[in-house]
Design an enzyme around this catalytic site. Structure first.
Site, PDB file in Angstrom:
ATOM      1  N   TYR A   1       3.464 -21.172  -8.806  1.00  0.00           N
ATOM      2  CA  TYR A   1       4.211 -22.486  -8.693  1.00  0.00           C
ATOM      3  C   TYR A   1       4.302 -23.723  -9.603  1.00  0.00           C
ATOM      4  CZ  TYR A   1       6.181 -20.934  -4.398  1.00  0.00           C
ATOM      5  OH  TYR A   1       6.370 -20.042  -3.132  1.00  0.00           O
TER       6      TYR A   1
ATOM      7  N   GLU B   1      -7.292   0.111   8.230  1.00  0.00           N
ATOM      8  CA  GLU B   1      -6.039  -0.474   7.171  1.00  0.00           C
ATOM      9  C   GLU B   1      -5.226  -1.407   7.866  1.00  0.00           C
ATOM     10  OE1 GLU B   1      -2.097   1.907   5.706  1.00  0.00           O
ATOM     11  OE2 GLU B   1      -3.645   3.024   6.691  1.00  0.00           O
TER      12      GLU B   1
ATOM     13  N   ASP C   1      -4.373   5.179   8.051  1.00  0.00           N
ATOM     14  CA  ASP C   1      -3.348   6.397   8.525  1.00  0.00           C
ATOM     15  C   ASP C   1      -3.421   7.622   7.945  1.00  0.00           C
ATOM     16  OD1 ASP C   1      -1.712   4.292   9.812  1.00  0.00           O
ATOM     17  OD2 ASP C   1      -0.438   3.887   8.121  1.00  0.00           O
TER      18      ASP C   1
END
Length: 280
Positions: free
Chosen positions: A26, A112, A163
């Site tokens: 920024y 996860e 997963d």
């Protein structure tokens, strides 16, 4: 952009101050165009100088969460008790602000996803097993990985729950062997003692886990390419169990998220059973 960020880092070091990558972006949005440009250049600068990113006085915004039998002692003299600070998990601070960690937990479970993290909190999993759970909310940031790295100092067993798909396995490998992007600093980040306990493709066929095979998702062509890419990685060549599970993904042509196992079953049957197997 390289010169500008190098100048910013020089100013931070001279003033002994810190900035997040987001703050640097920024400072000159028109020059950098996107956050990813800043992220890549900062990692390149750290790699070129052979130092971790925090040595440039650049930090990432807090992302990971931790809850459980763990106390973080900070460089400013304060301490954070991760069992009491917040019922929804404590944000993991940058590692350069942690002087040491203290824990007598039975184990640390690296998760996860934040959704699964919150599920285990709601099932009182931490209190039942006197453990620590943490999540990087997907691909982990540096602070989360470094907190995981600190855990074996107390001889605490480390387990991973991800997963059963190529991305989940890659996230596990990111913790266990280090990421490709930070390969130059792998010895400071990799945690080879981390064991992947679930969710594994080999668990899909166990009737006690109540996985509906018809509800498993099909592997895409991109998933198959990623599996083959993982199999070619040097860090995976000697990991026989991981290679077998990757092979099952290709053989079944399926993948699953952690949520394929019901939350209550996950917390009260699936994980306790897998943990008993590891401890025996």
């Amino acid at each position: 952009a390289y010169v500008k960020l190098l100048q910013y880092c020089k100013e931070l070091l001279e003033c002994n101050s810190f900035a997040t990558k987001r703050e640097l972006y920024y400072r000159d949005v028109s020059l950098f165009k996107s956050q990813s440009v800043v992220d890549e250049i900062i990692e390149d600068l750290a790699c070129a100088h052979g130092v971790p990113r925090h040595c440039l006085n650049v930090t990432a915004s807090c992302k990971g969460l931790v809850f459980g039998n763990l106390i973080m002692h900070m460089t400013d003299g304060t301490s954070i008790n991760c069992l009491q600070a917040s019922h929804n998990g404590t944000l993991i601070p940058p590692s350069d602000r942690i002087s040491s960690v203290q824990s007598s937990a039975r184990f640390v479970l690296v998760i996860e996803k934040e959704a699964t993290f919150q599920t285990l909190l709601s099932e009182w999993f931490v209190q039942k097993f006197d453990c620590v759970i943490l999540t990087g909310k997907g691909y982990p940031d540096l602070a989360t990985r470094q907190l995981v790295f600190l855990s074996p100092e107390h001889h605490t067993p480390l387990y991973a729950l991800v997963d059963a798909d190529p991305h989940g396995i890659e996230i596990y490998l990111c913790y266990q062997a280090g990421s490709k992007a930070m390969a130059f600093d792998g010895h400071n980040l990799a945690c080879p003692s981390l064991k992947w306990i679930g969710v594994r493709p080999s668990h899909w066929t166990a009737s006690r886990y109540q996985v509906d095979f018809e509800k498993l998702l099909p592997l895409t062509d991109g998933d198959k390419r990623k599996v083959r890419g993982l199999l070619r990685r040097t860090s995976v060549l000697g990991l026989v169990e991981i290679r077998r599970e990757l092979g099952r993904l290709l053989r079944y042509g399926r993948k699953s998220e952690i949520e394929v196992i019901d939350g209550s079953l996950l917390a009260n049957v699936y994980l306790p059973e897998l943990l008993r197997l590891q401890e025996n």
